[in-house]
Design a protein around this motif. Sequence first.
Motif, mmCIF file in Angstrom:
data_model
loop_
_atom_site.group_PDB
_atom_site.id
_atom_site.type_symbol
_atom_site.label_atom_id
_atom_site.label_comp_id
_atom_site.label_asym_id
_atom_site.label_seq_id
_atom_site.Cartn_x
_atom_site.Cartn_y
_atom_site.Cartn_z
ATOM 1 N N LEU A 115 36.601 17.116 -34.079
ATOM 2 C CA LEU A 115 35.708 16.349 -33.207
ATOM 3 C C LEU A 115 35.660 17.036 -31.848
ATOM 4 O O LEU A 115 36.636 17.003 -31.099
ATOM 5 N N PRO A 116 34.535 17.689 -31.491
ATOM 6 C CA PRO A 116 34.500 18.458 -30.248
ATOM 7 C C PRO A 116 34.418 17.584 -29.005
ATOM 8 O O PRO A 116 34.865 17.965 -27.943
ATOM 9 N N ASN A 117 33.813 16.421 -29.141
ATOM 10 C CA ASN A 117 33.645 15.542 -28.003
ATOM 11 C C ASN A 117 34.057 14.131 -28.413
ATOM 12 O O ASN A 117 34.853 13.946 -29.316
ATOM 13 N N ILE A 118 33.529 13.126 -27.778
ATOM 14 C CA ILE A 118 33.806 11.748 -28.157
ATOM 15 C C ILE A 118 32.529 11.130 -28.705
ATOM 16 O O ILE A 118 31.431 11.554 -28.342
ATOM 17 N N PRO A 119 32.619 10.147 -29.596
ATOM 18 C CA PRO A 119 31.405 9.443 -30.019
ATOM 19 C C PRO A 119 30.727 8.802 -28.813
ATOM 20 O O PRO A 119 31.382 8.167 -27.974
ATOM 21 N N LEU A 120 29.424 8.981 -28.710
ATOM 22 C CA LEU A 120 28.679 8.519 -27.541
ATOM 23 C C LEU A 120 28.063 7.150 -27.784
ATOM 24 O O LEU A 120 27.656 6.816 -28.891
ATOM 25 N N LEU A 121 27.983 6.342 -26.722
ATOM 26 C CA LEU A 121 27.545 4.955 -26.839
ATOM 27 C C LEU A 121 26.117 4.834 -27.353
ATOM 28 O O LEU A 121 25.827 4.039 -28.251
ATOM 29 N N GLY A 122 25.194 5.595 -26.758
ATOM 30 C CA GLY A 122 23.785 5.457 -27.112
ATOM 31 C C GLY A 122 23.508 5.754 -28.574
ATOM 32 O O GLY A 122 22.912 4.941 -29.287
ATOM 33 N N PRO A 123 23.911 6.941 -29.063
ATOM 34 C CA PRO A 123 23.688 7.225 -30.480
ATOM 35 C C PRO A 123 24.383 6.226 -31.408
ATOM 36 O O PRO A 123 23.849 5.892 -32.468
ATOM 37 N N GLU A 124 25.551 5.752 -31.014
ATOM 38 C CA GLU A 124 26.251 4.776 -31.844
ATOM 39 C C GLU A 124 25.440 3.487 -31.948
ATOM 40 O O GLU A 124 25.251 2.931 -33.041
ATOM 41 N N ALA A 125 24.953 2.994 -30.802
ATOM 42 C CA ALA A 125 24.169 1.761 -30.807
ATOM 43 C C ALA A 125 22.850 1.943 -31.552
ATOM 44 O O ALA A 125 22.388 1.030 -32.249
#
Length: 741
Positions: free
Chosen positions: A463-473
């Motif tokens: 996992l290069p970064n963290i899961p992002l709020l916008g794409p998750e929602a």
Amino acid sequence: MTLAMEPSHFSRRAVLKGGALTIAFALSGERADLFAQDGGGPPRILDAKEVDAFFAVNGDGTVTVFCGKVDLGQGLRIAIRQMAAEELGIGVDKIKYVEGDTAVTPDQGRTSGSSGIQRGGVQIRQAAATARKALSELAAQHLGTKPDDLIAVDGQIRPKVGGAGILFADLIGERRFDLKIDPKAPLKNPSSYIIVGKSLPRPDVPAKCTGRNIYVHDFTVPGMLPARVVRPPAIGAKFISVDESTAENLGAKVVRIKDFLAVVAADEWMAVRAARALRAQWSAWSGLPEQDTLAATLRSAADITDEILINKAAPDAPRPEGAKTIAASYFWPMQSHASLGPSCAVADVRADAATIWTASQGTHGNRATFARFLGLPREKVRLIYLEGAGCYGMNGHEDAAADAAIISRAIGRPVRVQWSREDEHGWDPKGPPQLLDISGAVAGDRILDWRVEMWLPQATRGLPNIPLLGPEAAGLDQVRGLNAGQISQNGDPPYAADNVRILVHWLKDAPLRPAPLRSPGKPANCFAVESFIDELAAAARVDPVEFRLRGLSDARGVEVIKRTATLMKWQARPSPGPDKDAPIARGRGMAYVHYKHDETYVAIGMEVAVDRSSGKITVERVACAHDCGQIINPDGVRAQVEGCILQTLSRALKEEVKFDRSRVLSVDWSSYPILTFSEAPKVEIELIDRPTLPPLGAGEAACTPVAAALANAIHDASGVRLRTVPFTPERLKAARNQQST
């Protein structure tokens, strides 16, 4: 009308009508170069193995450095210029600088882990040495001499003894080197340095002092519209319905994609008002643990994976007479990045390409992330770094950029997303909680046993970064998991011990979305390790500095401890001190770290005053010896060390994310206080320069021993041992009362 779309079928309909308030900024110099990449001429070489990826010799005699690392305030814009200028043989004033643009700079990895100089700068230094070697060979052909008889100075190659030289621009100006970086290209001898090691001024400071610096918050593009994202009242809540008229009555439009909800307007204030007024219904959610029992929740987690990091056992031997065994638990809470300016980003997403202006520390790494959820080829996504509010880790910058990209694609216009203070504190990813149990035995100054159990969230592999709020929602494609950084490092002692066992209980989840926070994990681990060393020293009735020195064999570690003790005028005696029953008790403490066991050496001493009646803790003085190998810019290193100390003092004294079962409660500066100017102590720093050794990082290491030195000073002053951060007056009084019963 609501712009409601399925996540996999974006319409380009419903573009907002009306004008937008646009503020134009004139960009000049290297900032103008940043936005002039799409003209004629051959494309940039971006392969980090090639000299041309890092340098361009211009026809006017200047050299442009293309750096994949970004300057977050740590001074890379001058330090890397110094490294390149020194090795090339050209003045710093002749170097232009471009950073963090995926279209024109090579991928040198995320700017994290204090890697800006020790990896990014060193890579550019070697590229510069390769370029200088090539220029010398070209000049030798023109001058009819040997390359070894030539020297690079003042932007030209000339004979070492007399004779005219040839300018870089005349040798290769406006052309490519077409040359791979030679790892064996000889570097200049540090004894000949005239630029590296000097405290040259940062080029960004004048504009920042006069309000002319262009932060991402100031940046605009033609046709850009402001937008605000509307978050649910609970972290895991799902969208039910929205009354769009509440926003439309204020002149705004609503964008909804699954659980992602936002408003777009013609000006910023209209967007703010519409976001506040929007009436939306969300499902209930209460999946967070109880705050008061968070440590117990971590300890009792069912879904864990155990890993033994160290298991060193000495041959069985009788325990010496008088050996003492102690045990303690240490807890570090979740903390926010608490950037002074809320996150912001600008995005222009078209059907076939996207450009995002962001303050992200990882533009290159995020390129694949954004391409994935936007459904675009990676090469069609461009991220351009612009300064924002610093975070040293991963705050809301990437989230704001994702928000802007999603909305821009939905409406077919460039979009600016500005988070509010409540967004920043409530929704930024958090430094994770850490729990450490330590037990040990000591006989005199000899550590017999050292055993650690750590409860930490486990990073998701790949996992290069963290899961992002916008794409998750919005239900868009992204890699989901956890990323809190390398948080198990420095959990073992740097001192000699007969038996050492370090066990990590890796947790599959974290209460709140975690992300790396400055010096990820190491302040908590060092807090436990260096506090426990003091506890062992107190049990053995040995002076804490003497106890450390007897168990430490690393000469550089010994030196930083001794130099810090000298700065403090340390008088040898066991802790606690004789002042512990005074109304205002004063004491001193020490802590040491060899960062990651292979990087920078730091020792920190503190002098504190503890008010017994109120529990107030005042840090009066901090002394620090710091060895990061070769120093490129002493003022830059000193500023970094000061920043590390003050920021981590704030974390140790005040900072803790408050939450209930549904959401974060500490969403402003009163509920999440930070250190104030009047609370800043006197700070004395001694930098140890080692010009012949590799340069190491200065952006993180000095954070690591701060909390431990503070806890040890508090114990020395008051006799009270604090094992939970932050060290609030209430916590100190409670610990004292518990200790007295």
